[in-house]
Scaffold this motif. Structure first.
Motif, PDB file in Angstrom:
ATOM      1  N   ARG A 162       0.806  -1.204   0.000  1.00 18.37           N
ATOM      2  CA  ARG A 162       0.000   0.000   0.000  1.00 18.37           C
ATOM      3  C   ARG A 162       0.846   1.264   0.000  1.00 18.37           C
ATOM      4  N   VAL A 163       0.332   2.291  -0.693  1.00 22.55           N
ATOM      5  CA  VAL A 163       0.879   3.643  -0.629  1.00 22.55           C
ATOM      6  C   VAL A 163      -0.229   4.543  -0.090  1.00 22.55           C
ATOM      7  N   VAL A 164       0.038   5.235   1.007  1.00 29.01           N
ATOM      8  CA  VAL A 164      -0.999   6.002   1.696  1.00 29.01           C
ATOM      9  C   VAL A 164      -0.623   7.473   1.729  1.00 29.01           C
ATOM     10  N   LEU A 165      -1.564   8.335   1.351  1.00 37.21           N
ATOM     11  CA  LEU A 165      -1.394   9.784   1.402  1.00 37.21           C
ATOM     12  C   LEU A 165      -2.356  10.332   2.448  1.00 37.21           C
TER      13      LEU A 165
ATOM     14  N   LEU B 158      -3.673   0.426  -5.361  1.00 38.21           N
ATOM     15  CA  LEU B 158      -3.005   0.298  -4.075  1.00 38.21           C
ATOM     16  C   LEU B 158      -2.761   1.642  -3.414  1.00 38.21           C
ATOM     17  N   LEU B 159      -3.388   2.690  -3.941  1.00 41.75           N
ATOM     18  CA  LEU B 159      -3.302   4.020  -3.349  1.00 41.75           C
ATOM     19  C   LEU B 159      -4.467   4.244  -2.397  1.00 41.75           C
ATOM     20  N   LEU B 160      -4.169   4.815  -1.248  1.00 35.42           N
ATOM     21  CA  LEU B 160      -5.202   5.182  -0.278  1.00 35.42           C
ATOM     22  C   LEU B 160      -4.997   6.629   0.117  1.00 35.42           C
ATOM     23  N   LEU B 161      -6.029   7.456  -0.067  1.00 45.53           N
ATOM     24  CA  LEU B 161      -5.964   8.867   0.292  1.00 45.53           C
ATOM     25  C   LEU B 161      -6.876   9.113   1.482  1.00 45.53           C
TER      26      LEU B 161
ATOM     27  N   THR C 180       2.001  -1.970   4.437  1.00 44.26           N
ATOM     28  CA  THR C 180       2.228  -0.575   4.073  1.00 44.26           C
ATOM     29  C   THR C 180       3.628  -0.430   3.496  1.00 44.26           C
ATOM     30  N   GLY C 181       3.709   0.040   2.270  1.00 47.44           N
ATOM     31  CA  GLY C 181       5.009   0.241   1.631  1.00 47.44           C
ATOM     32  C   GLY C 181       5.555   1.634   1.823  1.00 47.44           C
ATOM     33  N   ALA C 182       4.660   2.636   1.708  1.00 43.29           N
ATOM     34  CA  ALA C 182       5.095   4.025   1.859  1.00 43.29           C
ATOM     35  C   ALA C 182       3.934   4.869   2.364  1.00 43.29           C
ATOM     36  N   LEU C 183       4.272   5.837   3.177  1.00 44.38           N
ATOM     37  CA  LEU C 183       3.288   6.796   3.685  1.00 44.38           C
ATOM     38  C   LEU C 183       3.797   8.201   3.426  1.00 44.38           C
TER      39      LEU C 183
END
Length: 213
Positions: free
Chosen positions: A76-79, A100-103, A125-128
């Motif tokens: 996941r990549v989370v913003l 796989l993007l979560l905003l 979680t890969g990146a936040l």
């Protein structure tokens, strides 16, 4: 309680090396000159602060290679609390899987910090990427602990005034748009002295190239 072997293999534990610097796992940035300055790439399981302004100078695009790598691994990549909604078709063209993007939008900065803590502790979680304006002190220390609970790359975007404040972050970089370049200056890098090289100047047209494996 975890055994001694498990504790000793945690990325946040400094086991010591002959050169006096800790071993920190990294993800390549996709830019050779930046990887050299970062001692291999963006740190995993550590907190990175990206300090600067104004928004829209390429400070998000420079992370697209690592975000693309995370989504290729189905992570996941989370913003959290971005100042604007990213242009998803453009990100897709640059290799980031939008599935796989979560905003996450938040009502207050305290909510944003809480959301960061929860996401960083979640497996997968890969990146936040989080945009924080007035957060300092204890909340940042909580975020550092939460980041150490996993191996995600955690990026906090903070305003220029934050450069004058102390921070528990492993890595702190001041960024600024200068003409057709993005100027990056490392102001803190745990595990040894600051690199002797000059600030990294990243051409903006390079940031527009497609991310490849």
């Amino acid at each position: 309680m975890p055994g001694l072997e498990e504790l000793l293999t945690h990325p946040g534990i400094w086991r010591g090396r002959e050169d006096g610097s800790p071993t920190v796992p990294t993800r390549p940035s996709g830019l050779a000159q930046l990887d050299q300055a970062l001692r291999g790439g963006w740190p995993r399981g550590q907190l990175t602060e990206l300090i600067g302004g104004p928004f829209g100078s390429g400070e998000t695009r420079m992370l697209l290679p690592v975000l693309a790598a995370c989504t290729r691994e189905r992570r996941r990549v989370v913003l959290i609390a971005p100042p604007a909604t990213p242009w998803i078709p453009g990100w897709r063209q640059l290799g980031v899987n939008p599935e796989l993007l979560l905003l996450i939008r938040t009502a207050t900065e305290a909510d944003a910090v809480w959301s960061c803590e929860q996401i960083l502790r979640q497996p997968g979680t890969g990146a936040l990427l989080a945009w924080l304006h007035g957060t300092a002190g204890a909340p940042l220390r909580r975020l550092r602990l939460a980041t150490g609970a996993g191996d995600a790359c955690a990026f906090l975007y903070r305003p220029p005034a934050a450069a004058r404040q102390p921070s528990p972050a492993h890595l702190r970089i001041c960024w600024q748009g200068v003409g057709d370049h993005l100027r990056l200056e490392i102001i803190k890098q745990s595990g040894g002295g600051l690199p002797r090289n000059r600030p990294v100047m990243v051409p903006r047209n390079l940031l527009n190239q497609r991310c490849v494996p």
